[in-house]
Enzyme design. Sequence first.
Site, PDB file in Angstrom:
ATOM      1  N   CYS A   2       0.816  -1.243   0.201  1.00 35.05           N
ATOM      2  CA  CYS A   2      -0.295  -0.048  -0.260  1.00 35.05           C
ATOM      3  C   CYS A   2       0.483   1.371  -0.228  1.00 35.05           C
ATOM      4  O   CYS A   2       1.954   1.590   0.916  1.00 35.05           O
ATOM      5  CB  CYS A   2      -0.562   0.380   1.727  1.00 35.05           C
ATOM      6  N   GLU A 114      -3.359   0.677  -6.942  1.00 38.72           N
ATOM      7  CA  GLU A 114      -2.331  -0.129  -7.339  1.00 38.72           C
ATOM      8  C   GLU A 114      -2.189   0.606  -8.228  1.00 38.72           C
ATOM      9  O   GLU A 114      -3.184   0.701  -9.496  1.00 38.72           O
ATOM     10  CB  GLU A 114      -2.451  -0.919  -6.930  1.00 38.72           C
TER      11      GLU A 114
END
Length: 271
Positions: A2, A114
């Site tokens: 993350c 992402e």
Amino acid sequence: MCGRYAASRRPEDLVGLFGVEKWEPEETLAPDWNVAPTKEVWAVLERPLKDAGSPRPVRQLRRLRWGLVPSWSKTSEGAARMINARAETLHEKPSFKRAFASRRCILPADGYYEWVTGADERELEVEGKRKRPRKQPYFVTPADGSVFAMAGIYEFWRDPAAPGGSPAAWWVTCSVITTEAETGPLGVAPAEGPRSLADIHPRMPLMLTGDRWDAWLDPARTGEDELRDLLAPPPGGLMRAYPVATAVSNVRNNGPELLTELEGPEVGTLF
């Protein structure tokens, strides 16, 4: 992993959602659609109130700095590299194991970003025609629109360069816990592109469903076996993922438009 996420919910909403008992309204953070390492973020945690005269843990909404600095660290250097902590090794890493044992938190988010390298970009990279391939960002969020409750840990660090009475003397920092990405089908998949979270990236933040919030935040839970049980991944199929504009790749860009779903990837063919 993350490395960037969105957190736009108002603190008043988080207080009600998580059953927060203590929050200072003067502590405010603007909605942030492009949360980057070292920024301040909202966190839900449980610990006794300072000078309250009672050892009872109180659920609080606090501002923490994203990027953990271990309590024993001599400097804050490296905090930006410690934004994530792997679930598989939390219990043994010197930087994380003490926080995992007694200082766990929830980091509320809308979802996380992402990046995926397109097939044609990978080919150019292999051929040596592009040293840094362009990547297509995806936004990953609960399919039902609920809060994305990321499991986290936090730590206190005393800045030796700050005067003792200074508000800056103590840093409270945090890390997002990550786990292996789901290989099963997404709850809602894009029309074209990834069919699972693992297609996007091999890691993902550990999401805590509502039935696990109390146990995760309880500082009285310190046994290694019961703590490891808390790291179990959530049920599959709860997430959706969709392509968003490459503007999110620049940390200076920030606004709700970053979450707008694109009809298709901007960066060529991905899969």
